[in-house]
Motif scaffolding. Structure first.
Motif, PDB file in Angstrom:
ATOM      1  N   THR A  28      13.847  11.868 -81.663  1.00 57.59           N
ATOM      2  CA  THR A  28      15.100  11.994 -80.930  1.00 57.59           C
ATOM      3  C   THR A  28      15.064  11.149 -79.658  1.00 57.59           C
ATOM      4  N   SER A  30      15.343  10.659 -75.816  1.00 58.84           N
ATOM      5  CA  SER A  30      15.024  11.528 -74.695  1.00 58.84           C
ATOM      6  C   SER A  30      16.315  12.139 -74.131  1.00 58.84           C
ATOM      7  N   THR A  33      19.207  16.789 -77.278  1.00 59.17           N
ATOM      8  CA  THR A  33      18.612  17.970 -77.881  1.00 59.17           C
ATOM      9  C   THR A  33      19.591  18.639 -78.838  1.00 59.17           C
ATOM     10  N   GLY A  35      20.067  21.895 -80.877  1.00 58.79           N
ATOM     11  CA  GLY A  35      19.559  23.249 -80.997  1.00 58.79           C
ATOM     12  C   GLY A  35      19.361  23.642 -82.459  1.00 58.79           C
ATOM     13  N   GLN A  39      21.001  21.897 -85.781  1.00 55.33           N
ATOM     14  CA  GLN A  39      20.188  21.267 -86.829  1.00 55.33           C
ATOM     15  C   GLN A  39      20.577  21.814 -88.206  1.00 55.33           C
ATOM     16  N   ALA A  60      24.399  18.441 -79.717  1.00 55.69           N
ATOM     17  CA  ALA A  60      23.978  18.538 -78.310  1.00 55.69           C
ATOM     18  C   ALA A  60      25.106  19.093 -77.440  1.00 55.69           C
TER      19      ALA A  60
END
Length: 122
Positions: A28, A30, A33, A35, A39, A60
């Motif tokens: 991924t 940086s 994200t 969760g 996903q 995200a």
């Protein structure tokens, strides 16, 4: 390297991730994200295309509405920004672009990497 060099390094993808079809984030950008529920939603996009069409996808924390979905690819949009999600043999590529990048630019890069990964059995 696929995320940073091939996708984001192209200048046509803002953030990206590679998710295994069985779960888990393989790579991924940086600060990008996804969760656990996001996903799972990405993995399930291709199992129920009608639901993907009606509900869109959240990545995200940002919700994208569905422009198109088929057995291999999902294309989403939010204002001038969007996402391209492509399934390979073992993984799912998640690419997000922000204006002034246009959907076809991000799509070409993401689909191209997917074709390469499919060619090497990923």
């Amino acid at each position: 390297a696929y995320v940073d060099t091939n996708l984001v390094g192209s200048g046509k993808v803002t953030t990206a991730a590679i998710i295994g079809q069985q779960g888990g984030v393989w790579a991924t950008t940086s600060g990008f994200t996804l969760g656990p529920s996001e996903q799972t939603a990405v993995i399930n996009l291709f199992k129920n295309k009608d639901e993907a069409q009606s509900k869109g996808i959240t990545l995200a924390g940002t919700k994208y509405f569905c422009l198109s979905v088929n057995d291999r690819s999902f294309y989403g949009k939010k204002g001038g920004d969007g996402c391209v999600i492509v399934k390979t043999k073992q993984a799912i590529l998640v690419a997000v672009y922000k204006a002034p990048v246009q959907a076809p630019e991000c799509t070409t890069i993401t689909e191209g990497l997917a074709d390469y990964l499919i060619g090497v059995n990923y």
